[in-house]
Scaffold this active site. Structure first.
Site, PDB file in Angstrom:
ATOM      1  N   GLY A  74      23.635 -13.042  14.761  1.00 32.34           N
ATOM      2  CA  GLY A  74      24.010 -12.357  15.994  1.00 32.34           C
ATOM      3  C   GLY A  74      24.310 -10.885  15.811  1.00 32.34           C
ATOM      4  N   CYS A 133      15.070  -9.198  17.444  1.00 28.28           N
ATOM      5  CA  CYS A 133      16.053 -10.231  17.116  1.00 28.28           C
ATOM      6  C   CYS A 133      16.085 -11.264  18.244  1.00 28.28           C
ATOM      7  CB  CYS A 133      17.439  -9.627  16.926  1.00 28.28           C
ATOM      8  SG  CYS A 133      18.708 -10.892  16.709  1.00 28.28           S
ATOM      9  N   ASN A 195       9.415 -10.686  13.031  1.00 33.81           N
ATOM     10  CA  ASN A 195      10.809 -11.090  12.937  1.00 33.81           C
ATOM     11  C   ASN A 195      10.844 -12.630  12.993  1.00 33.81           C
ATOM     12  OD1 ASN A 195      13.690 -11.215  13.098  1.00 33.81           O
ATOM     13  ND2 ASN A 195      13.717  -9.234  14.129  1.00 33.81           N
ATOM     14  N   THR A 196      12.031 -13.209  13.045  1.00 28.37           N
ATOM     15  CA  THR A 196      12.132 -14.670  13.015  1.00 28.37           C
ATOM     16  C   THR A 196      11.595 -15.307  14.294  1.00 28.37           C
ATOM     17  OG1 THR A 196      14.361 -14.559  13.913  1.00 28.37           O
ATOM     18  CG2 THR A 196      14.160 -14.646  11.519  1.00 28.37           C
ATOM     19  N   GLY A 248       7.415 -12.193   6.591  1.00 26.49           N
ATOM     20  CA  GLY A 248       7.519 -13.563   7.089  1.00 26.49           C
ATOM     21  C   GLY A 248       7.071 -14.549   6.029  1.00 26.49           C
TER      22      GLY A 248
END
Lengths: 310, 282
Positions: A74, A133, A195-196, A248
């Site tokens: 977060g 994010c 990103n994730t 990644g």
């Protein structure tokens, strides 16, 4: 040894392996250590306007079966003011980029301007805009999936600084190419992807989500094929017009080469560090494997880029 | 990577026993499934998840037969306070064991120094030392006050030498454990015995111990558990608990460090970091 110095736009680094954002990079000591252990460059943890303590724990869970990490930290950070003081302590020889998140172009500008003013002794090689994010409200993915907002943010950053602007994009989108196009036309100096990926986990005994934030993002080996596909798509669309930093699930020299053949100029590594007490061994293995591959193929590192498209 | 078996995804287990050690401190027992073979080392910790609240790192306070595992929790924040409101039969998520534990040394004398809650992880090393070695074991057991000398009865039933001390003088020596340590090391110099020091407690106390062992050139024979700091992931990835100096983590490189390593950690005894990464003076 083959020459592995890497050029990302105008930025020259000693090898193509960069520490990705969100791993280790919360303190100057770890950034110094990571660089000393052999990374070509290191990326800080993302910093924003105000201090944030992040989501409740569990916020980082390792899933051994798929060698991947589920996280919803977060965007915990001490705020840009305190963080710029931290970054002033980075050793002058360390090549680092500062990852930044924000909810508007003015927020990004404010942070960048402050960093520019405070880091004159040791300027970052780039600002990496975290527009990706997946587990924080109003920032990251919330501003990174709309091509118009992406354009406005990147343009606003470009007018404020001479430091290269890299844009980290999310795979949680139907058409990543249109967002990349906006970033590039607004002047982005490189695209970092991916990103994730949005993900979650439920405990079947208590019948509740495990992450404090309920959902989070997946990184690690499970997402490598997705990252490779995104880099392949971006290279197909933009060719060598823009540097691409592939990230990644990379944990071996074979993974690194796969990304480069897909079109990456350089790569980033994060989750793979879980298997090592010190990153030195991992970096050494990748660089060695890369060198041997290049000699077998009789090619230079830069000749490898995008070969899977020919 | 450490070859030790580990639970990575929180495993929800029922609290099989809950014993209050003091007004704000309790020991929780759980039964680990027999097939896990975790073989935890004294000084290692688990992340304990209270569903719907938060997850906190707690050092292992005892384990029997690789099955019955205990954690002693002191109420000092919101989550630890909520743990103390739990009952036998409630579910808690466990993942671990994590971190670098204590080395069992072959030195002739083991000196164990506990400050307050620091006795919890040291209780595990005391039982390990008793079962594995015939060496002399000396415990300096300190707390603010008599009521906070946890596990006193249990430890009195062992053959180890114990010196008690309290900050308020309500039991044993009136003063800090460091004063007793200095005395012991001075006397020991004449006897020419080898020593290993194991310690856990408030960081200011640990800093005091490091200063003393330095005077006796024992920093390489002294081990310190810094289990009292903020930890998020447990496996060295997220960066939340890294210490300034050489960039070592509490969660993976620690929480147990040797004195010669601690000397390079500039944060030790001076600065902590909270969940947002800000530094604060200890």
């Amino acid at each position: 040894m083959t020459e592995l110095k890497t050029l990302i736009g105008t930025v020259r680094i000693r090898n193509p392996i960069i520490l990705s954002s969100g791993i280790w990079g919360s303190t100057y000591s770890t950034l110094n250590r990571a660089y000393k252990e052999g990374f070509g460059a290191v990326t800080t943890k993302s910093v924003g306007l105000n201090p944030r303590k992040g989501h409740p724990n569990p916020s980082v869970i390792y899933i051994p079966e798929i060698k991947s990490i589920l996280n919803a930290v977060g965007l915990a950070n001490p705020g840009y003011d305190a963080f710029s003081e931290e970054l002033r302590e980075i050793n002058p020889d360390v090549k680092y980029s500062v990852s930044i998140f924000g909810s508007s172009s003015t927020e990004f500008q404010q942070i960048i301007q402050h960093m520019d003013n405070n880091l004159t002794g040791n300027t970052p090689i780039a600002y990496e805009l975290n527009l990706s994010c997946p587990h924080a409200k109003k920032v990251g993915i919330a501003v990174g999936t709309d091509p118009n907002i992406v354009y406005t943010i990147v343009e606003a950053c470009k007018v404020r600084t001479k430091v290269p602007i890299w844009v980290k994009l999310t795979p949680n989108i139907t058409n990543i190419k249109s967002v990349a196009e906006s970033a590039i036309s607004a002047g982005a100096d490189a695209i970092v992807a991916i990103n994730t990926i949005k993900a979650m986990m439920i405990d079947i005994h208590i019948k509740k989500p495990v992450l404090g934030n309920i959902s989070g993002g997946l990184s690690g080996q499970a997402i490598k094929p997705i990252g490779v596909r995104v880099i392949y798509d971006l290279y197909e669309r933009f060719g060598s017009e823009i540097p691409l930093v592939g990230v990644g699930g990379i944990s071996s020299w074979q993974d690194a080469i796969e990304y480069i053949l897909a079109g990456a100029t350089a790569i980033q590594i994060g989750s793979a560090l879980i298997d090592y007490d010190a990153p030195q061994t991992l970096i050494h293995n990748i660089l060695n494997g890369l060198n041997e591959y290049l000699s077998r193929e009789g090619k230079s590192f830069s000749q490898l880029r995008g070969l899977a498209h020919e | 990577m450490n070859k030790q078996n580990r639970i990575e995804i929180p495993l929800c287990l029922t609290i099989t026993d809950l014993v209050f050690e003091g007004e704000k401190t309790a020991t929780f027992s759980f039964h680990l499934p027999a097939n896990l073979e975790l073989n935890p080392i004294p000084g290692q910790y688990f992340m304990l998840w209270l569903p719907g609240d938060d997850e906190i790192p707690i050092s292992i306070s005892q384990i029997e037969n690789n099955e019955k595992i205990q954690f002693t929790i002191c109420s000092k924040g919101q989550t630890s306070a909520n743990f103390l409101r739990m009952n036998k039969g409630d579910l808690v998520g466990l993942r671990g064991p994590y971190g670098n534990g204590f080395d069992i040394s072959d030195k002739e004398v083991a000196i164990i120094i506990a400050g307050g809650m620091g006795i919890a992880p040291l209780r595990f090393i005391i039982s390990t030392l008793i079962s594995r070695t015939q060496k002399k074991i000396l415990l300096i057991h300190g707390a603010r006050t008599h009521d906070e000398l946890f596990f006193k009865e249990e430890l009195n039933n062992t053959d180890i030498d114990i010196r008690y001390c309290t900050d308020d003088g309500s039991f044993g020596f009136h003063g800090f454990p460091t004063i007793i340590l200095e005395e012991i090391l001075q006397k020991a110099q004449q006897k020419n015995l080898s020593h290993e020091i194991y310690s856990c407690g408030p960081e200011k106390m640990l800093k005091g111990i490091l200063d003393i062992v330095n005077q006796f050139n024992l920093e390489k024979n002294a081990q310190f558990s810094l289990a009292d700091r903020y930890i998020r992931c447990g496996f060295g990835i997220c960066g939340s608990c890294y210490l300034d100096g050489v960039g070592l983590s509490i969660c993976r490189d620690g929480p147990v460090f040797r004195g010669d390593v601690l000397q390079k950690i500039t944060d030790f005894g001076s600065f902590g970091r909270n969940a947002n990464g800000s530094k604060y003076r200890l």
